[in-house]
Structures are given as C-alpha cells and as structure tokens.
Enzyme design. Structure first.
Site, PDB file in Angstrom:
ATOM      1  CG  HIS A 148      32.187  53.269  76.237  1.00 37.34           C
ATOM      2  ND1 HIS A 148      33.531  52.925  76.296  1.00 37.34           N
ATOM      3  CD2 HIS A 148      32.017  53.777  74.982  1.00 37.34           C
ATOM      4  CE1 HIS A 148      34.116  53.211  75.150  1.00 37.34           C
ATOM      5  NE2 HIS A 148      33.218  53.731  74.340  1.00 37.34           N
ATOM      6  CG  ASP A 164      31.953  61.347  73.678  1.00 39.80           C
ATOM      7  OD1 ASP A 164      32.027  61.766  72.510  1.00 39.80           O
ATOM      8  OD2 ASP A 164      31.781  60.157  73.943  1.00 39.80           O
ATOM      9  CD  GLU A 223      34.948  53.895  79.567  1.00 42.47           C
ATOM     10  OE1 GLU A 223      34.264  52.928  79.191  1.00 42.47           O
ATOM     11  OE2 GLU A 223      36.003  54.241  78.989  1.00 42.47           O
ATOM     12  CG  ASP A 258      34.113  49.679  78.055  1.00 49.30           C
ATOM     13  OD1 ASP A 258      33.306  50.213  77.258  1.00 49.30           O
ATOM     14  OD2 ASP A 258      34.907  50.349  78.738  1.00 49.30           O
TER      15      ASP A 258
HETATM   16  C1  F6R Z   1      32.238  58.742  70.580  1.00 51.27           C
HETATM   17  C2  F6R Z   1      31.566  57.943  71.583  1.00 51.27           C
HETATM   18  C3  F6R Z   1      31.972  56.555  71.893  1.00 51.27           C
HETATM   19  C4  F6R Z   1      32.106  55.686  70.645  1.00 51.27           C
HETATM   20  C5  F6R Z   1      32.534  54.285  71.052  1.00 51.27           C
HETATM   21  C6  F6R Z   1      32.698  53.384  69.843  1.00 51.27           C
HETATM   22  O1  F6R Z   1      31.649  60.014  70.501  1.00 51.27           O
HETATM   23  O2  F6R Z   1      30.666  58.441  72.189  1.00 51.27           O
HETATM   24  O3  F6R Z   1      31.010  55.966  72.744  1.00 51.27           O
HETATM   25  O4  F6R Z   1      30.876  55.655  69.977  1.00 51.27           O
HETATM   26  O5  F6R Z   1      33.721  54.336  71.755  1.00 51.27           O
HETATM   27  O6  F6R Z   1      33.739  53.872  69.061  1.00 51.27           O
HETATM   28  P1  F6R Z   1      33.958  53.367  67.567  1.00 51.27           P
HETATM   29  O7  F6R Z   1      32.761  53.789  66.813  1.00 51.27           O
HETATM   30  O8  F6R Z   1      35.182  54.076  67.106  1.00 51.27           O
HETATM   31  O9  F6R Z   1      34.093  51.891  67.651  1.00 51.27           O
END
Ligand code: F6R
Length: 263
Positions: free
Chosen positions: A140, A67, A145, A138
């Site tokens: 994702h 992303d 989301e 949440d």
């Molecule tokens: C980032 C991504 C997100 C993160 C998620 C968890 O490329 O795809 O899905 O993996 O928001 O973030 P952290 O690892 O910072 O808790």
C-alpha cells in the site's frame, strides 16, 4: 522511476532534505505531501535540523497529510494529525493551519463532502509539489490497500489485517487498539503530485519494493501505479532493495549520474 540505494536512512534522509531545500529555495510557498509512519522520520529530523540552522523556512509552505485513522479520539497520540505535529510541524515554522489532514473524525453522513473538500483544498493550494511516501509490506501507499482502484480519490478504506499487525507497534503491540478504518488520499490523488518520493528500509519491505519497481502494474500491489508517474524517486537501504532483479543496474545509474542532477 529512479531507484536510489543507500547505506542507510541517514543518507536517504539527507538526499531527500536536499531536494526539499532546493524546492523551498525556488518556491517558498511549495506544497508538501506529508507521510506518517516510521519511514519519513529521519527526513523530518534532518529538515528540523536544517530549519534550526537557518537553512530552510516553511513559513509560506503548506502540508497535506496522506491519511488519518477513523475512530481515534482527537487527542490520541497516534492520530496522524498529532503524529505529524509532534514529529515535524511543531518544530519548524509552518503558519497556523498550514498543515491539513484528511477528515478522520466526521460522521459517516458528512464524510463524502469532507473528502471532496480535502481534495479541493489540495487543488486550491496549487497541488502537491513533492509527496513523501512510505510503503506497506502489502504494497500500500497512503492506506490504499490491495484491490484499491488505481484511479481512487480521498475516501474511507478498511485496513488489512497485515497493516493492522504492522502498525500495532505504535499501539503498544495491541492489534485490537489499531483502528479498522482510515480516510486516505486515493492513488489518483497521489498521482497528481508533481514529484513522488518514496522511502523504504528493512527486509520486510523487500517484496513490496520488488513489485513496485519491477512487477506488473496491478491493484494487488497498489504502489505499482507509481510506474506511470513521470517523476518518481524510490530511496532504499540495502535490505529493502535486496529482492530487486536489476539492483546492479540501479547502482550503476546512480554512480554515473551527473553531480548537478538532483533526485
Ligand atoms: C502513513 C502511510 C503509510 C505508511 C506505510 C509504511 O501516512 O501513508 O502508507 O507509509 O504503512 O509505514 P512505515 O513507514 O511505518 O513502515
């Protein structure tokens, strides 16, 4: 789905690096799906260490990010293209242009074609062999989301307030600096990868992990789509696994696993 509970992120990272080392030994031109955020950082550190020790080369490998934020200037340090360069790619031997990111900086008119081109680039590279994933509190994965189509492909999404709050720590604690939109691989895109490897640490992820592993498959908890994947591995520390109903069983499975079997 395999659930691997470990004492901490160093042990998790070591297991994932073993798997990537095995993959690259067997297939030097493997395609890696790269996540950003804090969850994969220990894996990248371990891969850099092994690269410096001469154990792993990425010279023929390719990488695709999950992303990218929309609306950040190209040089913004929290743009995921820059994050992956700083945290991983610049420290190993990827060829120029071998790591690509979704199109976060194109005009809205160009976006649909640019998203389709990103999907094509992944397919033309042969598809993702191993996809690293984190999970949002949440539920994702990438930035799909709650409410995301379980069959979605790369597209623009609006970040939830929860995700923007969670990610404010990367923007000096200021939620207003966190972009509202992103371009993300879809759940259908992620499900095309051959092996999904998700890492989660800390009690803030415990409910999302319980839902991912033991909840009903639902767009309300997008990561639950992984229950339909034939090869998904979920690596956790004790805190992230603390709400699992079958934690004892997952530990027993791991303890009884033959040595020769990887993740
Ligand atoms: C980032 C991504 C997100 C993160 C998620 C968890 O490329 O795809 O899905 O993996 O928001 O973030 P952290 O690892 O910072 O808790």
């Amino acid at each position: 789905m395999e659930v691997v509970i470990q004492p901490g992120s160093a042990e998790m990272a070591s297991l994932v690096a073993d798997e990537i080392e095995r993959l690259l030994a067997a297939k030097p031109d493997a395609v890696l799906g790269l996540a950003t955020g804090s969850s994969p950082l220990a894996v990248y550190e371990e891969l850099i260490r092994r690269h410096r020790a001469g154990r792993i080369s990425f010279a023929r490998a390719r990488g695709f990010l999950l992303d990218e934020y929309v609306g950040l200037p190209a040089e913004h340090p929290e743009g995921y293209r820059n994050v992956i360069e700083r945290e991983f790619a610049a420290h190993v031997d990827f060829a120029d242009g071998a790591v690509q990111a979704p199109p976060g900086a194109v005009s809205s008119a160009e976006l649909p074609d640019a998203c389709a081109a990103y999907e094509r680039a992944i397919a033309e590279a042969g598809g993702v062999d191993l996809q690293l994933l984190g999970i949002g509190s949440d539920g994702h994965i990438a930035f799909n989301e709650p409410g995301s189509s379980l069959a979605s492909r790369t597209r623009i999404k609006t970040l939830t307030e929860q995700t923007r709050q969670d990610n404010a720590r990367f923007f000096g604690g200021d939620i207003d600096s966190v972009p509202r939109h992103c371009v993300t691989q879809g759940l259908g895109t992620i499900m095309d990868a051959r092996h999904l490897v998700l890492l989660a640490t800390g009690s803030g992820k415990a409910e999302a992990i319980h839902q991912l592993v033991e909840g009903a498959v639902s767009a309300m908890w997008p990561a639950t789509i992984m229950q339909h994947h034939p090869h998904a591995t979920v690596l956790l520390d004790e805190a992230a696994g603390s709400r699992l109903q079958l934690g004892g069983y997952y530990r027993q499975v791991l303890a009884d696993k033959p040595d020769w079997q990887g993740l």
